[in-house]
Design a protein around this motif. Structure first.
Motif, PDB file in Angstrom:
ATOM      1  N   ILE A   4     -14.981  16.136 -29.328  1.00  9.42           N
ATOM      2  CA  ILE A   4     -14.520  17.511 -29.135  1.00  9.42           C
ATOM      3  C   ILE A   4     -15.708  18.373 -28.719  1.00  9.42           C
ATOM      4  N   TRP A   6     -17.129  21.979 -29.070  1.00  7.28           N
ATOM      5  CA  TRP A   6     -16.925  23.095 -29.980  1.00  7.28           C
ATOM      6  C   TRP A   6     -17.559  24.376 -29.467  1.00  7.28           C
ATOM      7  N   GLU A  84      -9.779  25.862 -23.702  1.00  6.59           N
ATOM      8  CA  GLU A  84     -10.081  24.646 -22.934  1.00  6.59           C
ATOM      9  C   GLU A  84      -8.761  23.965 -22.602  1.00  6.59           C
ATOM     10  N   TYR A  85      -8.611  23.593 -21.333  1.00  4.31           N
ATOM     11  CA  TYR A  85      -7.398  22.900 -20.915  1.00  4.31           C
ATOM     12  C   TYR A  85      -7.741  21.991 -19.743  1.00  4.31           C
ATOM     13  N   ARG A  95      -8.049  17.288 -22.627  1.00  8.49           N
ATOM     14  CA  ARG A  95      -8.588  18.166 -23.669  1.00  8.49           C
ATOM     15  C   ARG A  95      -7.800  19.474 -23.679  1.00  8.49           C
ATOM     16  N   GLY A  97      -7.801  23.017 -26.297  1.00  9.57           N
ATOM     17  CA  GLY A  97      -8.291  23.667 -27.502  1.00  9.57           C
ATOM     18  C   GLY A  97      -7.984  25.152 -27.465  1.00  9.57           C
ATOM     19  N   TRP A  98      -7.654  25.696 -28.620  1.00 14.38           N
ATOM     20  CA  TRP A  98      -7.352  27.122 -28.676  1.00 14.38           C
ATOM     21  C   TRP A  98      -8.003  27.771 -29.885  1.00 14.38           C
ATOM     22  N   TYR A 112     -10.514  27.177 -34.658  1.00 13.47           N
ATOM     23  CA  TYR A 112     -10.519  26.550 -33.341  1.00 13.47           C
ATOM     24  C   TYR A 112      -9.884  25.192 -33.535  1.00 13.47           C
ATOM     25  N   SER A 114      -8.515  21.758 -31.624  1.00 13.43           N
ATOM     26  CA  SER A 114      -8.718  21.027 -30.382  1.00 13.43           C
ATOM     27  C   SER A 114      -8.089  19.642 -30.454  1.00 13.43           C
ATOM     28  N   THR A 129      -7.410  15.001 -33.136  1.00 16.01           N
ATOM     29  CA  THR A 129      -7.199  16.431 -33.317  1.00 16.01           C
ATOM     30  C   THR A 129      -8.094  16.904 -34.451  1.00 16.01           C
ATOM     31  N   GLU A 131      -9.758  20.640 -36.399  1.00 16.91           N
ATOM     32  CA  GLU A 131      -9.696  22.087 -36.546  1.00 16.91           C
ATOM     33  C   GLU A 131     -10.823  22.555 -37.445  1.00 16.91           C
TER      34      GLU A 131
END
Length: 169
Positions: A4, A6, A84-85, A95, A97-98, A112, A114, A129, A131
């Motif tokens: 991930i 970050w 991130e998309y 990927r 992430g929100w 966050y 992801s 996944t 968080e």
């Protein structure tokens, strides 16, 4: 295997709580998994801890970079923005992430969340996944046994795999 990415303010170990769940399954690919993850309106069909998903500014139903959306999970209303998309492609993992947030004062939380979807050799896919959370609610969650976040995210992961398997048949 990939990891991930970050945002600096959410690096695990420097936040109040962190949850990580992973599965490696045979017979599925990133392209099987991605539609069920990238279309947030599908989440409640396989993950009962998500509800009332809606998008802002005429966006959706697909997540994309910068998109703002709302959903409810763990009994909390969450405002979110995709940071991130990257859909999966040949030789590259998917990927998404929100940043999610809600509450005020002592109830304020920032997270966050992801996902990494990675094709592996021999017809396998890795789904990771994670968080990272900040705020008083995150501090309290970090103390819970059993770990509510780990268990909840495992339900999401298991439901995602089941939905992708059903989608293939």
């Amino acid at each position: 295997m990939n990891e991930i990415f970050w945002p600096e303010d959410y690096i695990p170990g420097f936040t109040d709580n962190f949850a990580s769940n992973e599965a490696i399954v045979a017979g599925l690919s990133g392209s099987d998994i991605w539609p069920f993850l990238s279309k947030a309106l599908l989440w409640p069909t396989y993950y009962s801890n998500s509800a009332n998903i809606r998008f802002y500014d005429g966006k959706g139903p697909e997540l994309e970079d910068g998109v703002r959306f709302y959903f409810e999970t763990f009994g909390l209303p969450v405002e979110a923005q995709v940071l991130e998309y990257v859909p999966p492609a040949e030789g590259k993992p998917g990927r998404v992430g929100w940043h999610g947030w809600g509450g005020e004062g002592d109830t304020r939380f920032d997270v966050y969340h992801s996902w990494l979807i990675e094709d592996l050799p021999s017809g396998r896919v890795r789904i990771l996944t994670q968080e990272s959370q900040k705020g008083k609610p995150a501090q309290e969650l970090a103390k819970t046994k059993p770990n509510v976040m780990i268990n909840g995210h495992q339900d999401w992961l298991d439901g995602l795999v089941a939905a992708a398997r059903k989608g293939r048949s």
